[in-house]
Design a protein around this motif. Structure first.
Motif, PDB file in Angstrom:
ATOM      1  N   GLU A   5       0.808  -1.215   0.000  1.00 19.94           N
ATOM      2  CA  GLU A   5       0.000   0.000   0.000  1.00 19.94           C
ATOM      3  C   GLU A   5       0.846   1.272   0.000  1.00 19.94           C
ATOM      4  OE1 GLU A   5      -2.974   2.276   3.048  1.00 19.94           O
ATOM      5  OE2 GLU A   5      -3.497   0.202   2.536  1.00 19.94           O
ATOM      6  N   GLU A   6       1.921   1.287   0.794  1.00 17.35           N
ATOM      7  CA  GLU A   6       2.748   2.492   0.860  1.00 17.35           C
ATOM      8  C   GLU A   6       3.415   2.790  -0.476  1.00 17.35           C
ATOM      9  OE1 GLU A   6       2.706   4.705   3.319  1.00 17.35           O
ATOM     10  OE2 GLU A   6       1.150   3.348   4.065  1.00 17.35           O
ATOM     11  N   VAL A  58       0.792   4.359  -2.719  1.00 12.21           N
ATOM     12  CA  VAL A  58       0.593   5.765  -2.351  1.00 12.21           C
ATOM     13  C   VAL A  58       1.729   6.618  -2.905  1.00 12.21           C
ATOM     14  CG1 VAL A  58       0.484   7.407  -0.432  1.00 12.21           C
ATOM     15  CG2 VAL A  58      -0.768   5.240  -0.291  1.00 12.21           C
ATOM     16  N   GLU A  59       2.964   6.114  -2.795  1.00 12.87           N
ATOM     17  CA  GLU A  59       4.121   6.858  -3.311  1.00 12.87           C
ATOM     18  C   GLU A  59       4.033   7.021  -4.821  1.00 12.87           C
ATOM     19  OE1 GLU A  59       7.864   7.653  -5.144  1.00 12.87           O
ATOM     20  OE2 GLU A  59       6.910   5.679  -5.228  1.00 12.87           O
ATOM     21  N   SER A 110       0.829   9.444  -5.574  1.00 10.01           N
ATOM     22  CA  SER A 110       0.924  10.809  -5.045  1.00 10.01           C
ATOM     23  C   SER A 110       2.056  11.586  -5.710  1.00 10.01           C
ATOM     24  CB  SER A 110       1.121  10.796  -3.526  1.00 10.01           C
ATOM     25  OG  SER A 110       2.337  10.163  -3.175  1.00 10.01           O
ATOM     26  N   ASP A 167      -5.096  12.105  -6.545  1.00  9.99           N
ATOM     27  CA  ASP A 167      -3.733  11.642  -6.304  1.00  9.99           C
ATOM     28  C   ASP A 167      -3.183  12.170  -4.978  1.00  9.99           C
ATOM     29  OD1 ASP A 167      -3.520  10.101  -8.575  1.00  9.99           O
ATOM     30  OD2 ASP A 167      -2.559  11.638  -9.781  1.00  9.99           O
ATOM     31  N   GLN A 168      -4.041  12.803  -4.173  1.00  9.52           N
ATOM     32  CA  GLN A 168      -3.632  13.204  -2.834  1.00  9.52           C
ATOM     33  C   GLN A 168      -3.530  11.952  -1.957  1.00  9.52           C
ATOM     34  OE1 GLN A 168      -2.864  16.274  -1.898  1.00  9.52           O
ATOM     35  NE2 GLN A 168      -3.540  17.386  -3.721  1.00  9.52           N
ATOM     36  N   PRO A 169      -2.499  11.847  -1.103  1.00 10.42           N
ATOM     37  CA  PRO A 169      -2.306  10.621  -0.312  1.00 10.42           C
ATOM     38  C   PRO A 169      -3.533  10.161   0.469  1.00 10.42           C
ATOM     39  CG  PRO A 169      -0.373  12.011  -0.131  1.00 10.42           C
ATOM     40  CD  PRO A 169      -1.395  12.813  -0.898  1.00 10.42           C
ATOM     41  N   GLU A 170      -4.255  11.096   1.102  1.00  8.87           N
ATOM     42  CA  GLU A 170      -5.410  10.686   1.903  1.00  8.87           C
ATOM     43  C   GLU A 170      -6.532  10.136   1.027  1.00  8.87           C
ATOM     44  OE1 GLU A 170      -5.614  15.177   1.231  1.00  8.87           O
ATOM     45  OE2 GLU A 170      -4.098  13.665   1.715  1.00  8.87           O
ATOM     46  N   ILE A 173      -6.004   8.646  -1.916  1.00  4.09           N
ATOM     47  CA  ILE A 173      -5.523   7.353  -2.406  1.00  4.09           C
ATOM     48  C   ILE A 173      -5.816   6.252  -1.390  1.00  4.09           C
ATOM     49  CG2 ILE A 173      -3.472   6.025  -3.052  1.00  4.09           C
ATOM     50  CD1 ILE A 173      -2.270   8.730  -4.019  1.00  4.09           C
ATOM     51  N   ARG A 174      -5.551   6.540  -0.116  1.00  2.74           N
ATOM     52  CA  ARG A 174      -5.782   5.531   0.922  1.00  2.74           C
ATOM     53  C   ARG A 174      -7.272   5.155   0.992  1.00  2.74           C
ATOM     54  NH1 ARG A 174      -0.973   5.097   3.539  1.00  2.74           N
ATOM     55  NH2 ARG A 174       0.329   6.973   3.542  1.00  2.74           N
TER      56      ARG A 174
END
Length: 214
Positions: free
Chosen positions: A115-116, A119-120, A123, A161-164, A166-167
């Motif tokens: 997942e990380e 996100v990378e 984002s 594409d903002q990290p929050e 995406i999660r």
């Protein structure tokens, strides 16, 4: 051929590469919807009305559009699906469509990634507001920060594409597709693949599991 996997694992890129390699049409849900609406068919008109209202196109219409697509001449030898099926109902309907045409699923390619890292990947993406060129701040940065190499346009980060965001998208995906993965997992044609590494590395895995020679 069916590709499964969360946003950001590169399944769209790999589906296109495999389709080109096999000489089969690359068929995404969005492409099917647009083509059906443009054709003016009855089911296309129904789907168009739903889309214009802002509502999501339901399983029944999606399945009808897939059936329509599979009847086209270029699909006689098969297709590479990207983004279909998304639900158990769609998967069951596809099994029925293929059985009626004496067809079968050649491979189910489930691409996963931490997942990380997803996100990378997502984002870090930037899109030119003028020409649409795509960059990545780590893997494919522009020569000048925030400026497109091609046209000089401003590079923007899409809202999704903002990290929050995406999660949240990944959480929804896991909830919605867990039953679909369970539906396919025990089939001999199901393959779990890592999306880690560059596109060529991932494609090499795909080639290997479906028994193609390089």
């Amino acid at each position: 051929m069916i590709f499964l996997g969360p946003p950001g694992v590169g399944k769209g890129t790999q589906a296109q590469r495999l389709a080109q390699r096999l000489g089969l049409p690359h068929v995404s849900t969005g492409d099917m919807l647009r083509a059906s609406v443009s054709s003016g068919s009855e089911i296309g008109r129904r789907a168009g009305a739903v889309m214009e209202s802002g509502a999501l196109v339901g399983d029944d219409l999606i399945v009808g559009i897939v059936a329509e697509r599979l009847r086209l001449k270029d699909a006689e030898a098969g297709v590479v699906f990207d983004g279909f099926p998304r639900t158990i109902l769609q998967a069951e309907a596809l099994d029925g469509l293929l059985a009626a045409q004496d067809g079968e699923i050649g491979a189910i390619l489930h691409i996963t990634l931490d997942e990380e890292e997803i996100v990378e990947r997502l984002s870090g993406r930037r899109v030119c507001a003028h020409c649409g060129a795509i960059y990545h701040m780590r893997h494919h940065p522009p020569a000048e920060v925030g400026v497109c190499d091609w046209c000089g346009g401003a590079l923007l980060q899409r809202d999704d594409d903002q990290p929050e965001v995406i999660r949240k998208r990944l959480a929804v995906y896991q909830t919605e597709t867990a039953p679909l993965i369970a539906y396919y997992r025990e089939r001999p044609v199901y393959h779990l693949l890592s999306g880690k590494g560059d596109a060529e590395t991932v494609f090499s895995q795909i080639v290997k599991v479906i028994g193609m020679s390089r």
